[in-house]
Scaffold this active site. Structure first.
Site, PDB file in Angstrom:
ATOM      1  CB  CYS A 113      12.703  16.184  40.413  1.00  0.00           C
ATOM      2  SG  CYS A 113      13.665  16.376  41.909  1.00  0.00           S
ATOM      3  CG  HIS A 250      14.554  18.668  37.399  1.00  0.00           C
ATOM      4  ND1 HIS A 250      14.082  19.563  38.334  1.00  0.00           N
ATOM      5  CD2 HIS A 250      15.231  17.715  38.098  1.00  0.00           C
ATOM      6  CE1 HIS A 250      14.462  19.159  39.537  1.00  0.00           C
ATOM      7  NE2 HIS A 250      15.161  18.045  39.418  1.00  0.00           N
ATOM      8  CG  ASN A 280      16.883  19.361  42.439  1.00  0.00           C
ATOM      9  OD1 ASN A 280      15.714  19.684  42.225  1.00  0.00           O
ATOM     10  ND2 ASN A 280      17.312  18.119  42.305  1.00  0.00           N
TER      11      ASN A 280
HETATM   12  N1  ACO Z   1      31.668  18.535  48.857  1.00  0.00           N
HETATM   13  C1  ACO Z   1      32.849  17.942  48.684  1.00  0.00           C
HETATM   14  N2  ACO Z   1      32.984  16.666  48.316  1.00  0.00           N
HETATM   15  C2  ACO Z   1      31.870  15.954  48.127  1.00  0.00           C
HETATM   16  C3  ACO Z   1      30.584  16.506  48.291  1.00  0.00           C
HETATM   17  C4  ACO Z   1      30.505  17.852  48.689  1.00  0.00           C
HETATM   18  N3  ACO Z   1      29.331  18.479  48.881  1.00  0.00           N
HETATM   19  N4  ACO Z   1      29.668  15.548  48.034  1.00  0.00           N
HETATM   20  C5  ACO Z   1      30.336  14.444  47.690  1.00  0.00           C
HETATM   21  N5  ACO Z   1      31.675  14.676  47.756  1.00  0.00           N
HETATM   22  C6  ACO Z   1      32.758  13.764  47.467  1.00  0.00           C
HETATM   23  C7  ACO Z   1      32.342  12.319  47.555  1.00  0.00           C
HETATM   24  O1  ACO Z   1      32.362  11.885  48.904  1.00  0.00           O
HETATM   25  C8  ACO Z   1      33.381  11.656  46.700  1.00  0.00           C
HETATM   26  O2  ACO Z   1      34.556  11.496  47.475  1.00  0.00           O
HETATM   27  P1  ACO Z   1      35.407  10.119  47.368  1.00  0.00           P
HETATM   28  O3  ACO Z   1      35.839  10.075  45.923  1.00  0.00           O
HETATM   29  O4  ACO Z   1      36.500  10.363  48.325  1.00  0.00           O
HETATM   30  O5  ACO Z   1      34.448   9.051  47.712  1.00  0.00           O
HETATM   31  C9  ACO Z   1      33.687  12.677  45.625  1.00  0.00           C
HETATM   32  O6  ACO Z   1      33.184  13.937  46.125  1.00  0.00           O
HETATM   33  C10 ACO Z   1      33.010  12.389  44.301  1.00  0.00           C
HETATM   34  O7  ACO Z   1      31.651  12.018  44.553  1.00  0.00           O
HETATM   35  P2  ACO Z   1      30.665  11.626  43.386  1.00  0.00           P
HETATM   36  O8  ACO Z   1      29.345  11.261  43.985  1.00  0.00           O
HETATM   37  O9  ACO Z   1      31.306  10.675  42.452  1.00  0.00           O
HETATM   38  O10 ACO Z   1      30.558  13.040  42.644  1.00  0.00           O
HETATM   39  P3  ACO Z   1      29.781  13.364  41.324  1.00  0.00           P
HETATM   40  O11 ACO Z   1      30.687  13.986  40.346  1.00  0.00           O
HETATM   41  O12 ACO Z   1      28.925  12.226  40.870  1.00  0.00           O
HETATM   42  O13 ACO Z   1      28.805  14.527  41.825  1.00  0.00           O
HETATM   43  C11 ACO Z   1      26.481  14.791  42.424  1.00  0.00           C
HETATM   44  C12 ACO Z   1      27.860  14.263  42.853  1.00  0.00           C
HETATM   45  C13 ACO Z   1      26.569  16.281  42.273  1.00  0.00           C
HETATM   46  C14 ACO Z   1      25.470  14.419  43.490  1.00  0.00           C
HETATM   47  C15 ACO Z   1      26.066  14.160  41.068  1.00  0.00           C
HETATM   48  O14 ACO Z   1      26.273  12.774  41.112  1.00  0.00           O
HETATM   49  C16 ACO Z   1      24.652  14.445  40.688  1.00  0.00           C
HETATM   50  O15 ACO Z   1      24.285  15.553  40.369  1.00  0.00           O
HETATM   51  N6  ACO Z   1      23.794  13.400  40.645  1.00  0.00           N
HETATM   52  C17 ACO Z   1      22.448  13.533  40.179  1.00  0.00           C
HETATM   53  C18 ACO Z   1      21.571  14.173  41.174  1.00  0.00           C
HETATM   54  C19 ACO Z   1      20.242  14.473  40.487  1.00  0.00           C
HETATM   55  O16 ACO Z   1      20.170  14.776  39.327  1.00  0.00           O
HETATM   56  N7  ACO Z   1      19.154  14.406  41.147  1.00  0.00           N
HETATM   57  C20 ACO Z   1      17.942  14.716  40.373  1.00  0.00           C
HETATM   58  C21 ACO Z   1      16.804  14.206  40.920  1.00  0.00           C
HETATM   59  S1  ACO Z   1      16.504  14.955  42.439  1.00  0.00           S
HETATM   60  C22 ACO Z   1      14.976  14.448  42.991  1.00  0.00           C
HETATM   61  O17 ACO Z   1      14.239  13.778  42.309  1.00  0.00           O
HETATM   62  C23 ACO Z   1      14.552  14.822  44.362  1.00  0.00           C
END
Ligand code: ACO
Length: 323
Positions: A113, A250, A280
């Protein structure tokens, strides 16, 4: 003193738009969860005939048209991508061929990214060193091809697309008031590679593999990495957050963007947001956001624009441009 000035910007998106609602039929998710956790409402998904090369070519042509230039005027292409058309040759040379360029040189850059920030910084060095006069810097991705479409924690987050800018070597005095790239900062830390990676490759599995991410872990590190490089660039350029006209981050997650902007002291109205429209798009996200902001009449010549990205590796970086 030579500075790399922006001559033009353009972008290209696949025809098909996929909404959050459509994911409800594929995996256990909801429009509400995706919007609340990420800010994403839709993304574009490439059809079979749309590739990293074809999207990159279209973005390059749009940027050239915006610059009032032709491929004959370009002597360097740097393509940022993690989803090349083939393992080799570089997709940049395929774009060079599609543009009908028979001179100069082209290569791919891989920093996930952060790819576009790495690519623009690399092109800047070639221009300032005198190796090239005008560069096309492209970010193009088809992440839909490396997603595990049964994994709800990743498949809802990414989209496809391409963006490009034309840079031109221009004489100047080196003052921050002059147009062009003023300062950049690049970082990487391979000890974090297991947090965001693709579980395949030519030298290991012999397959393309699928994207794997510990989202919460990436989130935890993101704001710190982003503020680290942006503050470094502000310091190098001797400017303050108040001097910045546009913050173009980003586009991975609206919550990461908001938290970074708040910590850095950028007012909400200065932050360019496209994650709602594109998801993204990895290395394409920053140039897509740049083109969007220019077309909307936000970024104008003379504005001070801060770009920033972070991604797999981890890699992270920032660049300051007088537009
Ligand atoms: N729909 C519904 N529920 C979901 C989904 C979904 N699509 N995905 C995950 N959940 C659930 C999880 O299983 C979890 O359930 P549990 O509590 O029963 O285990 C719950 O939602 C919370 O999951 P978290 O991972 O804690 O959710 P979070 O608030 O952290 O959001 C996310 C997840 C959106 C992925 C976030 O962590 C994020 O944006 N991370 C950074 C990603 C990023 O910035 N990447 C950039 C670089 S990309 C690259 O370089 C290619």
């Amino acid at each position: 003193m030579i500075r790399s000035a922006v001559r033009g910007v353009g972008s290209s998106l696949p025809r098909r738009i996929m909404t959050n609602k459509e994911f409800e039929k594929l995996v256990d998710t909801s429009d509400e969860w995706i919007v609340q956790r990420t800010g994403i409402r839709q993304r574009h998904i490439a059809a079979e005939d749309e590739t990293t090369a074809s999207l990159g070519e279209a973005a390059a042509r749009a940027a050239l048209a915006d610059a009032g230039l032709t491929p004959d005027d370009i002597d360097l292409i740097v393509l940022a991508t993690s989803t090349p058309n083939n393992t080799f040759p570089a997709t940049a040379v395929e774009i060079q061929e599609r543009l009908g360029m028979r001179h100069g040189f082209a290569f791919d850059m891989q920093a996930v990214c952060t790819g576009f920030v790495y690519a623009i910084t690399t092109a800047d060095h070639y221009l300032r060193g005198g190796t090239a006069k005008r560069a096309l810097v492209i970010g193009s991705e088809t992440f839909s091809r490396i997603l595990d479409w049964s994994d709800r924690t990743t498949c809802v987050l990414f989209g496809d697309g391409a963006g490009a800018i034309v840079l031109e070597a221009a004489d100047g005095t080196g003052s921050a008031a002059e147009r062009g790239i003023i300062a950049s900062a690049l970082r990487s830390d391979g000890s974090q590679k297991d947090k965001l990676y693709v579980d395949g490759g030519p030298s290991t599995t012999g397959t393309v593999g699928h994207l794997r991410m510990q989202g919460r872990e990436v989130f935890k590190h993101a704001v710190g990495m982003i503020t680290d490089v942006v503050e470094n660039v502000l310091e190098q350029a001797k400017v303050t957050p108040e001097d910045i006209d546009w913050f173009v981050p980003h586009q991975a997650n609206k919550r990461i963007i908001d938290a970074s902007a708040r910590k850095l002291g950028f007012a909400d109205e200065k932050v360019v947001i496209t994650v709602d429209l594109h998801g993204n798009t990895s290395a394409a996200s920053v140039p897509l956001a740049l083109d969007h902001a220019v077309k909307q009449g936000k970024i104008k010549p003379g504005d001070l624009v801060m770009l920033e990205a972070m991604g797999g590796g981890f890699t992270w970086g920032a660049t300051l441009i007088r537009w």
